[in-house]
Design an enzyme around this catalytic site. Structure first.
Site, PDB file in Angstrom:
ATOM      1  CG  HIS A   1      47.358 -37.749 101.471  1.00  0.00           C
ATOM      2  ND1 HIS A   1      46.555 -36.699 101.102  1.00  0.00           N
ATOM      3  CD2 HIS A   1      46.521 -38.803 101.682  1.00  0.00           C
ATOM      4  CE1 HIS A   1      45.290 -37.083 101.092  1.00  0.00           C
ATOM      5  NE2 HIS A   1      45.244 -38.360 101.438  1.00  0.00           N
TER       6      HIS A   1
ATOM      7  CB  CYS B   1      62.636 -57.628 102.235  1.00  0.00           C
ATOM      8  SG  CYS B   1      62.306 -56.463 103.571  1.00  0.00           S
TER       9      CYS B   1
END
Length: 129
Positions: free
Chosen positions: A98, A65
Site C-alpha cells: 500500500h 537498529c
C-alpha cells in the site's frame, strides 16, 4: 533480487535476516556490523543501505537498529527512499503493497528469531515484505 541490509549491533536477528535472504536466492549487500571493518553507528549503516536502494545498486533495503526508529529516520533522509518500521509480517506486507516502501526498518529488540519472546518473527517479517 539484490537487497542491501545494515545493522549497528552484531545481533543474531540481523545475521538471520541476511542468511534467510541468501537462502531464498537473493544477493545481499552488507553494511555496518554485518560487514567486517565497516562503521557500526546506526545512522551511517542505515544511510549506506538506503543509498544503495536510491542509487539502484539494490532493489530493496533492510535497516536494523535496537528500536528500528533511528534506522528508519536515517534511511528516510535519503531522497527516493520510503522506509517503514515494521514489527510483524502483516505490517511489512502492507507497507510494501500500500505504501510502496522500498526499505524495511527492523527493531533488533522487537523482532526475534522466534515468537516466544513477543514481537514478530524475523523470517516471516522479511518474507512478507
Amino acid at each position: 533480487m539484490i537487497i542491501s541490509i545494515s545493522t549497528d549491533w552484531d545481533e543474531p536477528v540481523a545475521h538471520l535476516l541476511a542468511k534467510e535472504l541468501e537462502d531464498r536466492g537473493h544477493s545481499v549487500i552488507a553494511h555496518g556490523a554485518l560487514k567486517q571493518g565497516d562503521r557500526t553507528d546506526w545512522s551511517y549503516a542505515s544511510q549506506a543501505a538506503a543509498e544503495d536502494v536510491a542509487a539502484a545498486r539494490a532493489d530493496l533495503g533492510i535497516v536494523c537498529c535496537w528500536t528500528g526508529t533511528g534506522a528508519a529516520l536515517a534511511a528516510n533522509k535519503v531522497r527516493g527512499v520510503r522506509a517503514a518500521l515494521c514489527h510483524d509480517a502483516y505490517t511489512a506486507a502492507g507497507a510494501r503493497r500500500h505504501n510502496d516502501a522500498n526499505v524495511l526498518a527492523v527493531s533488533l529488540r522487537r523482532v526475534r528469531l522466534d515468537c516466544s519472546e513477543g514481537g514478530g518473527q524475523a523470517p516471516s517479517v522479511s518474507s512478507c515484505w
